[in-house]
Design a protein around this motif. Structure first.
Motif, mmCIF file in Angstrom:
data_model
loop_
_atom_site.group_PDB
_atom_site.id
_atom_site.type_symbol
_atom_site.label_atom_id
_atom_site.label_comp_id
_atom_site.label_asym_id
_atom_site.label_seq_id
_atom_site.Cartn_x
_atom_site.Cartn_y
_atom_site.Cartn_z
ATOM 1 N N UNK A 1 45.333 7.437 -4.040
ATOM 2 C CA UNK A 1 44.797 7.807 -2.976
ATOM 3 C C UNK A 1 44.193 6.643 -2.168
ATOM 4 N N UNK A 2 43.683 5.703 -2.842
ATOM 5 C CA UNK A 2 43.137 4.498 -2.121
ATOM 6 C C UNK A 2 44.548 3.728 -1.615
ATOM 7 N N UNK B 1 37.700 18.421 -8.117
ATOM 8 C CA UNK B 1 38.325 17.132 -7.319
ATOM 9 C C UNK B 1 39.624 17.124 -7.237
ATOM 10 N N UNK B 2 40.257 17.054 -8.376
ATOM 11 C CA UNK B 2 41.780 16.860 -8.698
ATOM 12 C C UNK B 2 42.463 17.987 -7.694
ATOM 13 N N UNK B 3 41.819 19.179 -7.844
ATOM 14 C CA UNK B 3 42.414 20.679 -7.382
ATOM 15 C C UNK B 3 42.344 20.317 -5.806
ATOM 16 N N UNK B 4 41.118 19.816 -5.352
ATOM 17 C CA UNK B 4 41.082 19.767 -3.990
ATOM 18 C C UNK B 4 42.122 18.707 -3.237
ATOM 19 N N UNK C 1 39.795 10.444 1.551
ATOM 20 C CA UNK C 1 40.574 9.982 0.619
ATOM 21 C C UNK C 1 39.373 8.802 -0.204
ATOM 22 N N UNK C 2 39.171 8.037 0.596
ATOM 23 C CA UNK C 2 38.260 7.180 -0.179
ATOM 24 C C UNK C 2 36.941 7.751 -0.842
ATOM 25 N N UNK C 3 36.381 8.653 -0.071
ATOM 26 C CA UNK C 3 35.195 9.275 -0.775
ATOM 27 C C UNK C 3 35.664 10.310 -1.968
ATOM 28 N N UNK D 1 43.283 10.162 12.644
ATOM 29 C CA UNK D 1 43.407 10.473 11.211
ATOM 30 C C UNK D 1 42.155 10.352 10.431
ATOM 31 N N UNK D 2 41.658 11.328 9.927
ATOM 32 C CA UNK D 2 40.434 11.275 9.281
ATOM 33 C C UNK D 2 40.618 11.269 7.615
#
Length: 165
Positions: A36-37, A85-88, A55-57, A49-50
């Motif tokens: 994601x980073x 977290x991973x599911x989100x 993704x950083x958070x 695009x937010x």
């Protein structure tokens, strides 16, 4: 809880199955954060695009959960947070792309890597959740361990001739 999983929950944190699952969960959380980073970093500053900021958070949270999974006791809440977290990440991808999710996966290799890692990670965290004892048991074990450590320290001081507090 089945008989085998109840026995394993009572045996503590370092059974072979739990160590393997913990390793898988930690590695998947770190890889998902890295992917994601990698996607977000070049896209920072794109006003409409937010997602890069989320993704950083989310990556920071995934790494924090991974570190806690390695260092903390067997806390079901921690494992639920890891799976969540991973599911989100996974659910967010599906929600963002909707019916075009399959086409988006085909067009973006990082998305394929993230999806595979997230599915495996969610499974590992859920398995750890099922194998972990209730939080009250973990807290009681920690109290017992702390009392044993304090007792040993007092015995060592007594042997050296120091006064106990």
């Amino acid at each position: 809880m089945t008989g085998e999983s109840a026995r394993e929950a009572s045996e503590g944190r370092n059974t072979p199955r739990k160590r393997i699952l913990r390793g898988i969960a930690v590695q998947t959380a770190v890889v998902a954060a890295a992917v994601h980073l990698l996607w977000a970093w070049p896209r920072l500053g794109s006003p409409p695009d937010a997602r890069p900021y989320f993704f950083i958070a989310g990556s920071a949270l995934a790494v924090a959960v991974a570190v806690a999974t390695l260092r903390a006791g067997e806390y079901r809440r921690l494992y639920a947070l890891g799976a969540g977290t991973l599911g989100t990440f996974l659910g967010g991808f599906l929600a963002w792309h909707g019916t075009g999710a399959a086409a988006a996966l085909a067009a973006e290799p990082l998305a394929v890597a993230a999806a595979v890692v997230e599915v495996v990670g969610v499974g590992a965290y859920l398995a750890l959740y099922r194998l972990a004892p209730p939080t009250s048991v973990v807290v009681e074990r920690q109290r017992e361990d702390d009392a044993e450590v304090a007792e040993k320290r007092a015995e060592e001081k007594e042997k050296r001739g120091e006064e106990a507090p």
